[in-house]
Design a protein around this motif. Sequence first.
Motif, short mmCIF file in Angstrom:
data_model
loop_
_atom_site.label_atom_id
_atom_site.label_comp_id
_atom_site.label_asym_id
_atom_site.label_seq_id
_atom_site.Cartn_x
_atom_site.Cartn_y
_atom_site.Cartn_z
N PHE A 97 29.77 49.50 36.37
CA PHE A 97 29.07 48.69 37.36
C PHE A 97 29.11 49.26 38.78
N ILE A 150 25.53 45.15 39.28
CA ILE A 150 25.73 44.32 38.09
C ILE A 150 24.43 43.93 37.42
N ARG A 162 33.31 46.71 42.52
CA ARG A 162 32.77 46.41 41.20
C ARG A 162 33.50 47.18 40.11
N TYR A 198 35.95 45.27 37.21
CA TYR A 198 35.64 45.49 35.80
C TYR A 198 36.89 45.97 35.05
N LEU A 218 31.97 40.95 35.70
CA LEU A 218 31.05 41.22 36.80
C LEU A 218 31.63 40.78 38.15
N MET A 219 31.63 41.69 39.10
CA MET A 219 32.02 41.38 40.47
C MET A 219 30.79 40.87 41.21
#
Length: 599
Positions: free
Chosen positions: A100, A104, A335, A339, A355-356
Amino acid sequence: MADKKPSKPQVAESPIADVFEGRYPSETEKQWAERTLAPTLEKSPERPIGAPTGTNLDENGHARFTTVSGVPIRRIYTQADLPEDWNYDQYLGYPGQPPFTRGIHATGYRGKLFTMRQFSGFASPEETNQRYKYLLEHGGGGLSVAFDLPTLMGYDSDHPASEGEVGKCGVAIDSLEDMEILFGGINLENTTVSMTINSPASVLWAMYLVVAEQQGADWKKISGTIQNDILKEYIAQKEYIYPPAPSMRLVVDTFEFGSKFTPRFNTISISGYHIREAGSTALQELAFTLYDGVEYVEWARRRGLDVDEFGPRLSFFFNAHNDFFEEIAKYRAARKIWYQVMKDRFGAKNQRAWLMRFHSQTAGVSLTAQQPLNNIARAAIQAMAAVLGGTQSLHVDGYDEALALPTEEAARIALRTQQIIGYESGVVHTVDPLGGSYFLENLTLQMEKGAFDYFGKLDAMGGMVKAIERGYPQKEVAEASYQFQRAAEAKEKIIVGANEFVIEEESPHILYIDASVAVHQSAKLKALRARRSNEDVRRRLDALKKAAAEEPTAGLNGNVSSANTMPYIVDAVRAYATVGEICDALREVYGSYTEASIT
């Protein structure tokens, strides 16, 4: 110099030594350094931006260039600045897929633009309601509520501790009645709302949910965020009420309640913003924020909650500061790290938990009271960095916020800045357009490594709560803040209009909040207490205290824990118990927190 073997390391005093030290430049880069760069530097040495002292000089007296956080920056980046095994699939990947780095969402902003929020709240609920309607009419996509200091600290407007602060830094909310006024005429099922509230977060969220219920909105359809990040209060902002452990318990209560009843509402926005505003570096903001996230997950799992249930509703909130590339790298690294944390450390199977998702806001700390119109340019650059970094929602500060709450004109310009980026700049047309830049990829990797280094230190201390009790993150931020202030005072870091390019200027028009707001709110409170059932309020507050004193465990069969405080807070809110009364009930059970000195 061209006769020398290109692979031979240069002496330390050589201005091109950095081309060779710790790197493996290509033959063509070596030749460029010796044949083009060296003669250029001999004829015209590099000059630092700012005073040629301190941070702007290396140990050999050569000019040094650094980010706003003090990280040294090379004059040029090439393949030699990436790991030898660097490859696209492992380090970058594709948007919408692990790790990611590039975002995302597979389509970036082509499917949906970032939400354009405006952080607003001032004086009374009546006045703020009018500002909200103004912002929505002018194209705002979501609202972000700023509360005044008494509300943030869990006091009613007529409490002695509230004197002189009612409505000053945000809107005054004392009861469900105020929340009804605040969102009067605004459809909460169709409008995403973020609320910047922490220690009393569960109380204000309960008020919001009851207002949505009164409108006929389905709790399962409403969306928004409560900040609810108490750890960063102990680190940076200092707006806490209770000690850390019971405060963490209240946060986990909202996780459990939200995962059962409000599946589209983010029950926390883990916030680096305020850590950065307190003077941290970009790396400290990244590391401490993500590790705060780790701490919340740890506490929730100890409670018995399933990370695959609550994990997808964890969201983040970052600062967008002046150093354009450093900020973009920070978001990309965030991100990647989140993850890895959710998948490997916590074993999350639900890919949505990997997911950030984050909101960003331009840097209030970067705004100057001098020549405030300059802040429009600062905020535009910062907002562009947030968009290029892949933010899900954005708030741009008003140019006059170093002086007071933003005027209507400043709020409109801030919104227009977002709209120009979204609709005119073209940066939303492709995903992660700077991806693959040697400079950006190097910065991203540095951010990632530095954050995991901090993780190791915090793990060794026993987690973030233990580290806070030792004063570790507070000391780190204080030292970084001191170093930047020292550099600014020495003019090693230039702040346009503040320490350089200064002019004489008239004071601008600002929004002024007078004492009439406090009088108005106090009168409403007196009338409310006279007409409600005070016996009903007392009974419901007693039930809340009883639940708060119990040790909760995860609920079964789709229910929340019998000791979860949220249902009892909702009941008290429905009876028109005030913010201060509910927080006082919890103070009786948990006590209040006083920070120990970190010196």
